[in-house]
Write an enzyme that holds these catalytic residues in place. Structure first.
Site, PDB file in Angstrom:
ATOM      1  N   HIS A 229     -20.334 -10.944  22.831  1.00 33.22           N
ATOM      2  CA  HIS A 229     -19.047 -11.187  22.201  1.00 33.22           C
ATOM      3  C   HIS A 229     -17.977 -10.881  23.246  1.00 33.22           C
ATOM      4  O   HIS A 229     -17.797  -9.729  23.652  1.00 33.22           O
ATOM      5  CB  HIS A 229     -18.897 -10.274  20.977  1.00 33.22           C
ATOM      6  CG  HIS A 229     -17.617 -10.435  20.230  1.00 33.22           C
ATOM      7  ND1 HIS A 229     -17.462 -11.342  19.206  1.00 33.22           N
ATOM      8  CD2 HIS A 229     -16.428  -9.792  20.357  1.00 33.22           C
ATOM      9  CE1 HIS A 229     -16.229 -11.246  18.719  1.00 33.22           C
ATOM     10  NE2 HIS A 229     -15.588 -10.320  19.405  1.00 33.22           N
TER      11      HIS A 229
ATOM     12  N   PHE B 234      -7.477  -4.089  20.187  1.00 32.31           N
ATOM     13  CA  PHE B 234      -7.804  -2.776  20.744  1.00 32.31           C
ATOM     14  C   PHE B 234      -9.218  -2.388  20.326  1.00 32.31           C
ATOM     15  O   PHE B 234      -9.634  -2.641  19.192  1.00 32.31           O
ATOM     16  CB  PHE B 234      -6.837  -1.703  20.219  1.00 32.31           C
ATOM     17  CG  PHE B 234      -5.391  -1.966  20.525  1.00 32.31           C
ATOM     18  CD1 PHE B 234      -4.817  -1.511  21.703  1.00 32.31           C
ATOM     19  CD2 PHE B 234      -4.602  -2.682  19.641  1.00 32.31           C
ATOM     20  CE1 PHE B 234      -3.483  -1.764  21.981  1.00 32.31           C
ATOM     21  CE2 PHE B 234      -3.265  -2.938  19.912  1.00 32.31           C
ATOM     22  CZ  PHE B 234      -2.709  -2.474  21.093  1.00 32.31           C
ATOM     23  N   GLY B 235      -9.934  -1.743  21.231  1.00 29.97           N
ATOM     24  CA  GLY B 235     -11.236  -1.206  20.891  1.00 29.97           C
ATOM     25  C   GLY B 235     -11.109   0.201  20.349  1.00 29.97           C
ATOM     26  O   GLY B 235     -10.096   0.876  20.509  1.00 29.97           O
TER      27      GLY B 235
ATOM     28  N   ASP C   4     -16.191  -7.464  12.791  1.00 26.84           N
ATOM     29  CA  ASP C   4     -15.798  -7.033  14.136  1.00 26.84           C
ATOM     30  C   ASP C   4     -14.746  -5.949  14.033  1.00 26.84           C
ATOM     31  O   ASP C   4     -13.644  -6.192  13.533  1.00 26.84           O
ATOM     32  CB  ASP C   4     -15.256  -8.237  14.910  1.00 26.84           C
ATOM     33  CG  ASP C   4     -14.795  -7.880  16.321  1.00 26.84           C
ATOM     34  OD1 ASP C   4     -15.059  -6.745  16.763  1.00 26.84           O
ATOM     35  OD2 ASP C   4     -14.175  -8.743  16.968  1.00 26.84           O
ATOM     36  N   GLY C   5     -15.104  -4.761  14.514  1.00 25.05           N
ATOM     37  CA  GLY C   5     -14.146  -3.669  14.589  1.00 25.05           C
ATOM     38  C   GLY C   5     -14.637  -2.408  13.924  1.00 25.05           C
ATOM     39  O   GLY C   5     -14.810  -2.370  12.709  1.00 25.05           O
TER      40      GLY C   5
ATOM     41  N   MET D 239     -12.256  -9.625  10.649  1.00 27.35           N
ATOM     42  CA  MET D 239     -11.848  -8.473  11.444  1.00 27.35           C
ATOM     43  C   MET D 239     -11.771  -7.237  10.547  1.00 27.35           C
ATOM     44  O   MET D 239     -11.131  -7.261   9.494  1.00 27.35           O
ATOM     45  CB  MET D 239     -10.496  -8.727  12.100  1.00 27.35           C
ATOM     46  CG  MET D 239     -10.509  -9.810  13.170  1.00 27.35           C
ATOM     47  SD  MET D 239     -11.637  -9.440  14.542  1.00 27.35           S
ATOM     48  CE  MET D 239     -10.873  -7.952  15.209  1.00 27.35           C
TER      49      MET D 239
ATOM     50  N   SER E 131     -19.727  -6.207  21.872  1.00 29.21           N
ATOM     51  CA  SER E 131     -18.451  -6.518  22.515  1.00 29.21           C
ATOM     52  C   SER E 131     -18.364  -5.725  23.811  1.00 29.21           C
ATOM     53  O   SER E 131     -18.557  -4.507  23.810  1.00 29.21           O
ATOM     54  CB  SER E 131     -17.285  -6.137  21.605  1.00 29.21           C
ATOM     55  OG  SER E 131     -16.073  -6.130  22.327  1.00 29.21           O
TER      56      SER E 131
ATOM     57  N   MET F 245      -8.349 -14.253  20.932  1.00 27.81           N
ATOM     58  CA  MET F 245      -7.175 -13.597  20.359  1.00 27.81           C
ATOM     59  C   MET F 245      -5.949 -14.068  21.124  1.00 27.81           C
ATOM     60  O   MET F 245      -5.339 -13.337  21.906  1.00 27.81           O
ATOM     61  CB  MET F 245      -7.354 -12.078  20.415  1.00 27.81           C
ATOM     62  CG  MET F 245      -8.408 -11.577  19.451  1.00 27.81           C
ATOM     63  SD  MET F 245      -8.775  -9.821  19.631  1.00 27.81           S
ATOM     64  CE  MET F 245     -10.107  -9.896  20.824  1.00 27.81           C
TER      65      MET F 245
ATOM     66  N   HIS G 258     -14.130 -14.647  21.577  1.00 26.22           N
ATOM     67  CA  HIS G 258     -13.231 -14.323  20.472  1.00 26.22           C
ATOM     68  C   HIS G 258     -11.824 -14.495  21.004  1.00 26.22           C
ATOM     69  O   HIS G 258     -11.304 -13.654  21.728  1.00 26.22           O
ATOM     70  CB  HIS G 258     -13.489 -12.891  20.001  1.00 26.22           C
ATOM     71  CG  HIS G 258     -12.585 -12.451  18.898  1.00 26.22           C
ATOM     72  ND1 HIS G 258     -12.513 -11.132  18.493  1.00 26.22           N
ATOM     73  CD2 HIS G 258     -11.717 -13.136  18.105  1.00 26.22           C
ATOM     74  CE1 HIS G 258     -11.628 -11.031  17.505  1.00 26.22           C
ATOM     75  NE2 HIS G 258     -11.135 -12.232  17.258  1.00 26.22           N
TER      76      HIS G 258
ATOM     77  N   MET H 121      -7.910 -12.028  25.312  1.00 31.70           N
ATOM     78  CA  MET H 121      -6.585 -11.687  24.789  1.00 31.70           C
ATOM     79  C   MET H 121      -5.504 -12.206  25.734  1.00 31.70           C
ATOM     80  O   MET H 121      -5.683 -12.172  26.952  1.00 31.70           O
ATOM     81  CB  MET H 121      -6.441 -10.169  24.649  1.00 31.70           C
ATOM     82  CG  MET H 121      -7.521  -9.507  23.817  1.00 31.70           C
ATOM     83  SD  MET H 121      -7.267  -7.717  23.717  1.00 31.70           S
ATOM     84  CE  MET H 121      -8.839  -7.204  23.001  1.00 31.70           C
TER      85      MET H 121
ATOM     86  N   ASP I 253     -14.188 -10.787  24.330  1.00 35.63           N
ATOM     87  CA  ASP I 253     -12.840 -10.701  23.772  1.00 35.63           C
ATOM     88  C   ASP I 253     -11.811 -11.225  24.760  1.00 35.63           C
ATOM     89  O   ASP I 253     -11.594 -10.635  25.814  1.00 35.63           O
ATOM     90  CB  ASP I 253     -12.513  -9.249  23.414  1.00 35.63           C
ATOM     91  CG  ASP I 253     -13.338  -8.746  22.243  1.00 35.63           C
ATOM     92  OD1 ASP I 253     -13.194  -9.305  21.144  1.00 35.63           O
ATOM     93  OD2 ASP I 253     -14.132  -7.796  22.425  1.00 35.63           O
TER      94      ASP I 253
END
Length: 228
Positions: free
Chosen positions: A37, A149-150, A177-178, A143, A12, A73, A71, A41, A39
């Protein structure tokens, strides 16, 4: 789906230097990443904003052959299907929660746009809410932190979801993921995950290739048992 499971490591780039997005992304691919990946948002479904299809399209021009997973979101994943398809995204992963009554319709539109379908689950979303849609998807993304948030701590109590999916769908691409890194990869691999999204652990490493290789080795040793 393949006849056998394959390990796929997708860094990511959320915590990367986004002003150097192409350079950072190419470095990850050169270090052994199988896909990127990305992200996305919207500041609505999750409180943060990242980037949208114009950035993805620019990145695709620089990196024409890599696999891109977005991804999504976002509160309205249907809205961004065609723009992401125009950016040559390969796998369009969207959250089922905001479109729980329209998941099949969104899956169909993603396929019609020429992309593969990924379904993402927030930590509070149980397997029972996605079961009826699994046959419409190419991948399920579990998830292991709250999306948006990373750098969050890995939720080990999400592993039963992965275990259930792997037991019932032996050849399905199952992602986590996460908070996934060298200290948590064993739990993910033993539960049955084969698509590994890892952000901070790879991005902030001084030797990204070594981290990717270590993650891969752990996963491959576990999925070998599924393939024999």
């Amino acid at each position: 789906m393949e006849n056998k499971l394959k390990c796929k490591i997708g860094p990511s780039i959320l915590n990367a230097d986004l002003s150097q997005l192409y350079i950072e992304s190419q470095k990850l691919l050169d270090s052994g990443a199988d896909y990127l990946h990305l992200d996305v948002m919207d500041g609505n479904f999750v409180p943060n904003l990242t980037f949208g299809h114009p950035v993805v399209k620019c990145l695709r021009k620089k990196i024409p052959n890599a696999c891109f997973e977005t991804h999504m979101m976002v509160a309205n994943p249907e809205k961004w299907i065609q723009p992401m398809a125009n950016a040559d995204v390969n796998l369009y992963t969207f959250h089922i929660e905001p479109v729980i009554n329209d998941v099949i319709k969104v899956c169909r539109k993603v396929r019609e746009a020429g992309m593969k379908v990924g379904l993402a689950l927030k930590p509070a979303t149980g397997i029972e809410e996605v079961r009826q849609y699994i046959d419409h998807a190419d991948a399920i993304l579990v998830m292991t932190v709250e999306p948006g948030f990373g750098g969050q701590k890995f939720m080990n109590d999400m592993m039963p979801k992965v275990q259930w999916l792997r037991h019932n769908y032996p050849l399905l691409d199952i992602g986590v993921d996460g908070g996934v890194g060298l200290n948590t990869i064993t739990a993910c691999a033993e539960a049955g995950a084969n698509m590994i999204v890892s952000g901070t652990a790879i991005i902030e490493s001084i030797d990204q290739a070594a981290v990717i290789a270590s993650l891969r080795e752990t996963v491959e040793s576990s999925i070998h048992k599924c393939n024999v």
